[in-house]
Design a protein around this motif. Structure first.
Motif, short mmCIF file in Angstrom:
data_model
loop_
_atom_site.label_atom_id
_atom_site.label_comp_id
_atom_site.label_asym_id
_atom_site.label_seq_id
_atom_site.Cartn_x
_atom_site.Cartn_y
_atom_site.Cartn_z
N SER A 64 -5.22 4.25 -11.72
CA SER A 64 -6.03 3.03 -11.84
C SER A 64 -5.44 2.07 -12.86
N ASN A 114 -5.91 2.22 -6.94
CA ASN A 114 -7.26 2.67 -7.27
C ASN A 114 -7.91 3.50 -6.16
N LEU A 115 -7.24 3.66 -5.03
CA LEU A 115 -7.86 4.35 -3.90
C LEU A 115 -8.32 5.77 -4.22
N VAL A 172 -12.29 6.74 -3.82
CA VAL A 172 -12.85 7.72 -2.89
C VAL A 172 -13.49 8.89 -3.64
N PHE A 231 0.85 -1.19 0.00
CA PHE A 231 0.00 0.00 0.00
C PHE A 231 0.88 1.25 0.00
N ILE A 254 -5.35 -2.48 -5.18
CA ILE A 254 -6.27 -1.72 -4.34
C ILE A 254 -5.75 -0.31 -4.10
N ALA A 255 -4.47 -0.20 -3.69
CA ALA A 255 -3.91 1.11 -3.36
C ALA A 255 -3.87 2.04 -4.57
N ALA A 301 -7.05 8.91 0.45
CA ALA A 301 -6.43 7.65 0.02
C ALA A 301 -5.16 7.36 0.83
N ILE A 316 -6.07 6.20 4.36
CA ILE A 316 -6.47 4.78 4.35
C ILE A 316 -5.24 3.89 4.26
N GLY A 317 -4.30 4.29 3.40
CA GLY A 317 -3.05 3.52 3.26
C GLY A 317 -2.29 3.43 4.56
N LEU A 326 1.02 3.68 -3.33
CA LEU A 326 0.62 5.08 -3.22
C LEU A 326 1.79 6.00 -3.56
#
Length: 461
Positions: free
Chosen positions: A305, A157-158, A162, A23, A154-155, A183, A186-187, A27
């Motif tokens: 993404s 696309n955060l 959001v 993550f 996942i990271a 984002a 969250i990471g 990011l």
């Protein structure tokens, strides 16, 4: 010490912390250049702003590897204390990174973040070799890669996720959008939580000879001469793997630092607006900036993404390898050769990509990424002294960070300028570099590194 074969969930638990580490890396890799551009950085200056990342790896990983080899706590083990320290510092840096009001502060947080991630990451590599018998090494590193793929997708696309929930993707001049700030927050949470999961679900083997271990521990303060001695006496196979790593990581550093400016400009036709080109006191110019900046921020979400796709395809590739290596041997040399060439084709295809086809390029890049995160470590761990696994993995990181330092100091700008001034040429350079890395696998001749012949073992869940 004869190590028992571990079941899938035991290997999963010991590797789960890599979800958080990835993550942080995803990011950083997907959105750090976007933050730099938002804060006013010119695209040619971006690789140099990234130099903090490889420099910290060059300094931190061999030291952390050496120290973790000489650490033992009956409660916390050998590697887990380093997981925890790195996780706390990384989570703090991730949270505050997108709130940076100035370019120098963002670059400083990148330095802290990458140093902290390295504190956690290197012991994770060594833990696989510590815990698993040699017959499961490929399997273990591939499971680790599977988790890394999940984290990358996942990271990456955060910010898009959001923003779909209504969080703003627009911002004033020099301000990072709220979607990116959320984002990164969250990471930070995922990083800490996943590391704690591994710490509390995984045990470690104690040193085989405690008296010898205590003698080595007493010499901990001699880490610089000992590290230099290990560098001078590294196995030939490690040196050959280093050549492969050089070209591989030159390619991926090029992607992380320049994919956002290259693809927002070339594929999405939405380059970052240049700050000093607008007089924000003039209503018409302020409105024009807001439109172009929003287009750039939305294109950056799309690039992030698309980059997440390489995490997803690396995960799928790792899953196939996991299923296969759990039962049979593989030829690590040719798997890695094939994978890197496929990834190189993905980079080359970006020159011709459209917003609809860019994801296919990253699918191919993901095949290379899945192999980079498993095959070199599996080959290396089969050709070095197990007692030095931590320091060897740390030294091996030199072959990851040195090409990144060269790239950051002007290597990318110089080589890509030979092809022209367009930013997309950097992706072409990445493709060529990755294909060279693939062909360099032909240098590997050590049979243990290429294909270990395990004894039959029973795998327990």
């Amino acid at each position: 010490m004869k190590k028992r074969a571990l079941g899938f969930w035991e290997i999963w638990n010991m590797s789960f912390g890599f979800l958080g580490i990835q993550f942080g890396f995803a990011l950083q890799g997907g959105f750090m250049s976007r933050i730099f551009q938002t804060l006013g950085a010119e695209k040619d200056a971006i690789p140099l702003l990234w130099i903090a990342a490889p420099l910290t790896g060059l300094l931190v990983q061999p030291i952390i590897g050496y120290m973790s080899d000489r650490t033992w706590s009956p409660k916390w083990g050998r590697r887990r204390p380093y997981f925890l320290v790195g996780a706390v510092l990384s989570s703090i840096a991730l949270f505050f990174m997108p709130h940076s009001p100035a370019l120098w502060m963002a670059a400083g947080f990148l330095w802290i973040l990458d140093a902290s991630i390295n504190v956690s990451m290197e012991p994770f590599r060594a833990l696989v070799a510590d815990k698993l018998p040699e017959s499961q090494r490929s399997y273990g590193f591939v499971v680790q890669t599977l988790i890394i793929g999940i984290g990358t997708w996942i990271a990456s696309n955060l910010p898009w996720m959001v923003s779909q929930l209504g969080v703003s993707n627009s911002a004033d001049l020099g301000v990072v959008p709220m979607s990116v700030k959320v984002a990164f927050a969250i990471g930070a949470f995922v990083f800490m939580a996943s590391i704690l999961y591994t710490v509390f679900t995984t045990t470690e083997y104690p040193p085989e000879d405690m008296e010898e271990f205590e003698r080595e521990k007493a010499e901990r303060n001699k880490f610089i001469p000992n590290i230099l001695n290990n560098i001078g006496n590294m196995p030939l196979t490690m040196k050959k793997l280093g050549v492969i790593q050089f070209f591989s990581w030159f390619a991926f550093f090029t992607m992380w630092s320049l994919a956002n400016p290259a693809l927002t400009e070339h594929v999405y036709k939405a380059p970052a607006p240049i700050e000093n080109s607008y007089d924000m006191t003039v209503v018409a110019q302020a409105a024009k900036f807001n439109v172009e900046n929003t287009n750039f921020q939305e294109a950056s979400n799309s690039v992030g993404s698309a980059m997440g796709i390489y995490g997803l395809s690396s995960m799928a590739f790792a899953l196939l390898l996991t299923l296969y290596t759990s039962k049979k041997n593989i030829n690590r040399k040719y798997v890695h050769l094939f994978s890197l060439i496929v990834g190189g084709l993905g980079f080359l295809g970006m020159y011709y990509a459209t917003p609809d086809t860019l994801l296919y390029c990253f699918i191919l890049v993901g095949v290379a990424w899945g192999s980079i995160l498993s095959m070199p470590y599996a080959m290396l761990s089969s050709s070095v002294d197990p007692k030095k696994m931590g320091v060897i993995m740390g030294i091996f990181n030199m072959f990851i960070v040195i090409p990144q330092i060269i790239a950051a100091l002007g290597g990318i700008n110089y080589v890509s300028s030979l092809l022209g001034e367009e930013a997309i040429n950097a992706m072409t350079v990445a493709g060529i570099s990755l294909m060279i890395a693939g062909l360099c696998n032909l240098l590997i001749t050590d049979k243990n590194a290429i294909k270990y012949q395990p004894e039959l073992t029973e795998i327990h869940d």
